[in-house]
Design an enzyme around this catalytic site. Sequence first.
Site, PDB file in Angstrom:
ATOM      1  N   CYS A 144      20.057 -22.790  19.374  1.00 57.48           N
ATOM      2  CA  CYS A 144      19.205 -23.728  20.095  1.00 57.48           C
ATOM      3  C   CYS A 144      17.960 -24.075  19.266  1.00 57.48           C
ATOM      4  CB  CYS A 144      18.850 -23.193  21.485  1.00 57.48           C
ATOM      5  SG  CYS A 144      18.218 -24.487  22.596  1.00 57.48           S
ATOM      6  N   HIS A 148      24.257 -23.069  23.376  1.00 58.47           N
ATOM      7  CA  HIS A 148      24.105 -21.626  23.562  1.00 58.47           C
ATOM      8  C   HIS A 148      25.480 -20.963  23.642  1.00 58.47           C
ATOM      9  CE1 HIS A 148      19.743 -21.262  24.412  1.00 58.47           C
ATOM     10  NE2 HIS A 148      19.868 -22.507  24.859  1.00 58.47           N
ATOM     11  N   GLU A 154      26.085 -17.861  23.721  1.00 54.19           N
ATOM     12  CA  GLU A 154      25.983 -16.682  24.587  1.00 54.19           C
ATOM     13  C   GLU A 154      26.020 -17.051  26.071  1.00 54.19           C
ATOM     14  OE1 GLU A 154      21.706 -18.044  24.385  1.00 54.19           O
ATOM     15  OE2 GLU A 154      23.528 -18.174  23.167  1.00 54.19           O
TER      16      GLU A 154
END
Length: 216
Positions: free
Chosen positions: A86, A196, A198
């Site tokens: 990001c 992202h 994750e």
Amino acid sequence: MTATASPTVVLLDYGAGNIRSAQRALEHVGAAVTVTDDPKLAVEADGLVVPGVGAYAACMQGLRAVNGPRAIGQRLAGGRPVLGICVGFQVLFEHGVEHGVDTEGLVEWPGVVDKLKAPVLPHMGWNTVDAADGSELFAGCDPETRFYFVHSYGVRSWDMEADEFIAPPAVSWAEHGGDRFVAAVENGPLWATQFHPEKSGEAGLALLRNWVRTLR
């Protein structure tokens, strides 16, 4: 038979938001994760992850406060893996312009981070990525797979000149509201994503697993 040790990964903690989801995701795919602001540990780990949430200028200020630019530079000079996420992706470019403030980045890649020209901002939610040919990061990924984005700024052009002696970076793209922007870059030991991984479920874990495998 001796078990293979998990690769060590440092998540650089420089005040750029909640990074526990990244820690859990990396541990899930087999990394031994340390969350720290210690630049020495950041240099020594098998892999370094540079997260980032919030404003470009604030992230650069936080990175400088923990000697992050030096640690990243030392790793890359030695060909050691770094993953930006990001705003941790955005700061790798020359500079970012937000709210009229122009902030110098880490200048690993040419380009400017500026406001997306889309009717609805932020770009928040799930979107597909046009993965670069031969991408290692997106290996095994279906073209219709969606990843989680949350941002209003991005890199809307790629201007790095070709070099006949060096393999060109693998640049992947996405589109929001008719505006095309860089979604990910793989450049030797330096990989980074605007989205992202994750927070992208199984698809994101697959990408992180692909990165962690490069650390062995």
